[in-house]
Design a protein around this motif. Structure first.
Motif, PDB file in Angstrom:
ATOM      1  N   TYR A  47       0.851  -1.198   0.000  1.00  0.00           N
ATOM      2  CA  TYR A  47       0.000   0.000   0.000  1.00  0.00           C
ATOM      3  C   TYR A  47       0.882   1.242   0.000  1.00  0.00           C
ATOM      4  CZ  TYR A  47      -3.727  -3.285   0.897  1.00  0.00           C
ATOM      5  OH  TYR A  47      -4.612  -4.334   0.774  1.00  0.00           O
ATOM      6  N   LEU A  48       0.778   2.013  -1.073  1.00  0.00           N
ATOM      7  CA  LEU A  48       1.566   3.228  -1.226  1.00  0.00           C
ATOM      8  C   LEU A  48       0.703   4.415  -0.833  1.00  0.00           C
ATOM      9  CD1 LEU A  48       4.359   4.224  -2.235  1.00  0.00           C
ATOM     10  CD2 LEU A  48       3.306   4.562  -4.487  1.00  0.00           C
ATOM     11  N   ASP A  49       1.036   5.012   0.307  1.00  0.00           N
ATOM     12  CA  ASP A  49       0.204   6.084   0.875  1.00  0.00           C
ATOM     13  C   ASP A  49      -1.256   5.637   0.980  1.00  0.00           C
ATOM     14  OD1 ASP A  49       2.383   7.739   1.168  1.00  0.00           O
ATOM     15  OD2 ASP A  49       2.030   8.829  -0.700  1.00  0.00           O
ATOM     16  N   GLY A  50      -1.435   4.378   1.368  1.00  0.00           N
ATOM     17  CA  GLY A  50      -2.773   3.826   1.579  1.00  0.00           C
ATOM     18  C   GLY A  50      -3.430   3.222   0.359  1.00  0.00           C
ATOM     19  N   LYS A  51      -2.840   3.425  -0.839  1.00  0.00           N
ATOM     20  CA  LYS A  51      -3.430   2.892  -2.073  1.00  0.00           C
ATOM     21  C   LYS A  51      -2.804   1.534  -2.395  1.00  0.00           C
ATOM     22  CE  LYS A  51      -3.919   3.778  -7.023  1.00  0.00           C
ATOM     23  NZ  LYS A  51      -3.511   4.638  -8.163  1.00  0.00           N
ATOM     24  N   PHE A  52      -3.653   0.554  -2.703  1.00  0.00           N
ATOM     25  CA  PHE A  52      -3.184  -0.786  -3.040  1.00  0.00           C
ATOM     26  C   PHE A  52      -2.404  -0.763  -4.352  1.00  0.00           C
ATOM     27  CE2 PHE A  52      -4.114  -4.887  -5.230  1.00  0.00           C
ATOM     28  CZ  PHE A  52      -3.331  -5.690  -4.412  1.00  0.00           C
ATOM     29  N   VAL A  53      -1.159  -1.288  -4.335  1.00  0.00           N
ATOM     30  CA  VAL A  53      -0.304  -1.199  -5.520  1.00  0.00           C
ATOM     31  C   VAL A  53       0.372  -2.516  -5.896  1.00  0.00           C
ATOM     32  CG1 VAL A  53       0.135   1.280  -5.304  1.00  0.00           C
ATOM     33  CG2 VAL A  53       1.620  -0.355  -4.096  1.00  0.00           C
ATOM     34  N   GLY A  54       0.167  -3.573  -5.123  1.00  0.00           N
ATOM     35  CA  GLY A  54       0.797  -4.845  -5.476  1.00  0.00           C
ATOM     36  C   GLY A  54       0.559  -5.898  -4.413  1.00  0.00           C
ATOM     37  N   PHE A  55       0.944  -7.127  -4.719  1.00  0.00           N
ATOM     38  CA  PHE A  55       0.699  -8.219  -3.763  1.00  0.00           C
ATOM     39  C   PHE A  55       1.671  -9.364  -4.003  1.00  0.00           C
ATOM     40  CE2 PHE A  55      -1.548  -9.508  -7.520  1.00  0.00           C
ATOM     41  CZ  PHE A  55      -1.431 -10.885  -7.547  1.00  0.00           C
ATOM     42  N   ILE A  56       1.808 -10.213  -2.983  1.00  0.00           N
ATOM     43  CA  ILE A  56       2.536 -11.466  -3.111  1.00  0.00           C
ATOM     44  C   ILE A  56       1.825 -12.510  -2.263  1.00  0.00           C
ATOM     45  CG2 ILE A  56       4.175 -10.951  -1.242  1.00  0.00           C
ATOM     46  CD1 ILE A  56       6.326 -12.405  -2.967  1.00  0.00           C
ATOM     47  N   PHE A  57       1.536 -13.662  -2.873  1.00  0.00           N
ATOM     48  CA  PHE A  57       0.962 -14.799  -2.168  1.00  0.00           C
ATOM     49  C   PHE A  57       2.035 -15.882  -2.101  1.00  0.00           C
ATOM     50  CE2 PHE A  57      -3.648 -14.093  -3.948  1.00  0.00           C
ATOM     51  CZ  PHE A  57      -3.718 -12.880  -3.276  1.00  0.00           C
ATOM     52  N   ALA A  58       2.034 -16.648  -1.022  1.00  0.00           N
ATOM     53  CA  ALA A  58       2.993 -17.744  -0.893  1.00  0.00           C
ATOM     54  C   ALA A  58       2.412 -18.851  -0.035  1.00  0.00           C
ATOM     55  CB  ALA A  58       4.310 -17.236  -0.296  1.00  0.00           C
ATOM     56  N   ARG A  59       3.018 -20.025  -0.126  1.00  0.00           N
ATOM     57  CA  ARG A  59       2.614 -21.182   0.661  1.00  0.00           C
ATOM     58  C   ARG A  59       3.858 -21.751   1.342  1.00  0.00           C
ATOM     59  NH1 ARG A  59       3.751 -26.053   0.057  1.00  0.00           N
ATOM     60  NH2 ARG A  59       4.562 -25.745  -2.050  1.00  0.00           N
ATOM     61  N   PHE A  60       3.774 -21.929   2.668  1.00  0.00           N
ATOM     62  CA  PHE A  60       4.900 -22.492   3.405  1.00  0.00           C
ATOM     63  C   PHE A  60       4.450 -23.710   4.205  1.00  0.00           C
ATOM     64  CE2 PHE A  60       6.474 -18.296   2.453  1.00  0.00           C
ATOM     65  CZ  PHE A  60       7.811 -18.542   2.156  1.00  0.00           C
ATOM     66  N   ASP A  61       5.311 -24.714   4.247  1.00  0.00           N
ATOM     67  CA  ASP A  61       5.009 -25.950   4.965  1.00  0.00           C
ATOM     68  C   ASP A  61       4.725 -25.657   6.434  1.00  0.00           C
ATOM     69  OD1 ASP A  61       5.535 -27.232   2.605  1.00  0.00           O
ATOM     70  OD2 ASP A  61       7.498 -28.014   3.210  1.00  0.00           O
ATOM     71  N   GLY A  62       3.737 -26.368   6.995  1.00  0.00           N
ATOM     72  CA  GLY A  62       3.428 -26.244   8.409  1.00  0.00           C
ATOM     73  C   GLY A  62       2.532 -25.080   8.765  1.00  0.00           C
ATOM     74  N   GLU A  63       2.106 -24.293   7.774  1.00  0.00           N
ATOM     75  CA  GLU A  63       1.220 -23.154   8.038  1.00  0.00           C
ATOM     76  C   GLU A  63      -0.189 -23.440   7.515  1.00  0.00           C
ATOM     77  OE1 GLU A  63       4.359 -19.418   8.042  1.00  0.00           O
ATOM     78  OE2 GLU A  63       2.835 -19.528   6.478  1.00  0.00           O
TER      79      GLU A  63
END
Length: 201
Positions: A59-75
Motif C-alpha cells: 500500500y503506497l500512501d494507503g493505495k493498493f499497488v501490489g501483492f505477493i501470495f505464498a505457501r509455506f510448509d506447516g502453516e
C-alpha cells in the motif's frame, strides 16, 4: 515522501490484484474475449489464494499497488469463502468443456514435470502469485514485497513457476536460479517456455 506499507491484503483489493496479475502475466495474449479474460483472471487469483498460507499487499500512501501470495510448509492456508471455492470448481468444469483445456493441460504438465525433478531439493515453500501495478514500475514495489517474504522466512528454500510471457528476469536479478525449463506449444503464436525458479531466502 511516499510511504510504502506491506501488510495482509484487504479482501476488497482482490479484484484489483487480479487485474495487476492479468496485465503483468499477459493473459490477453491467450484470449481476446473480454468475458473469458475476466473469468480466467478471477479464477487464477482464486485458485492461488486457495493454496496460499500468506497473502501480503503493498500500500503506497494507503493505495493498493501490489501483492505477493505464498505457501509455506506447516502453516494453515488462508480462509477462502465457499463462494470463491465454488467459482473455482465451476470454472474448472467449464474449462473442461472448451478449447482451453489442451493449453492449460500442457502448461500444468510442464510444471508438474519440472517439480517432479525438483522435489528432491526438499523445498519448504512456494511463491504462488505475485504482481504489482504495471503503471508503477521503478518504485521497487515488487522488490519490497519479496524482501518482506525473505525477512519473514529467512533461510527457507522456495520455488515458483513462471514463463517467457512474464518478466521472469526480475527473479533472476533477485537471486533466483533456473532449475528447469520446458518449452510448450499452445497452438497459437510463438511457442512458450515454462520455468521453475528456486532460491534460499
Amino acid at each position: 515522501m511516499e510511504k510504502l506499507t506491506i501488510r495482509s491484503i484487504d479482501k476488497k483489493d482482490l479484484d484489483t490484484a487480479s487485474k495487476f496479475a492479468a496485465q503483468g502475466m499477459n493473459y490477453s495474449s491467450y484470449t481476446e474475449n473480454p468475458i473469458a479474460l475476466y473469468l480466467y483472471r478471477q479464477y487464477a487469483l482464486s485458485a492461488m489464494l486457495m493454496k496460499s498460507t500468506v497473502t501480503l499487499g503493498a500500500y503506497l500512501d494507503g493505495k493498493f499497488v501490489g501483492f505477493i501470495f505464498a505457501r509455506f510448509d506447516g502453516e494453515k492456508k488462508v480462509p477462502v469463502s465457499w463462494g470463491r471455492r465454488l467459482f473455482v470448481n465451476m470454472v474448472e468444469k467449464m474449462i473442461g468443456l472448451t478449447g482451453y483445456q489442451g493449453a492449460i493441460g500442457a502448461y500444468d504438465q510442464a510444471n508438474q514435470k519440472m517439480y517432479h525433478e525438483f522435489a528432491s531439493n526438499h523445498p519448504e515453500g512456494e511463491i504462488t502469485y505475485f504482481a504489482v501495478d504495471p503503471a508503477l514500475k521503478g518504485k521497487r514495489i515488487g522488490s519490497r514485497l519479496l524482501e518482506e517474504i525473505k525477512k519473514r522466512y529467512k533461510d527457507k528454500r522456495v520455488y515458483l513457476y513462471t514463463d517467457s510471457n512474464c518478466n521472469y528476469q526480475f527473479y533472476l536479478k533477485k537471486g533466483f536460479q533456473i532449475f528447469g525449463r520446458q518449452p510448450i506449444d499452445l497452438g497459437e503464436g510463438e511457442p512458450m517456455t515454462c520455468y521453475l525458479l528456486s532460491t534460499t531466502l
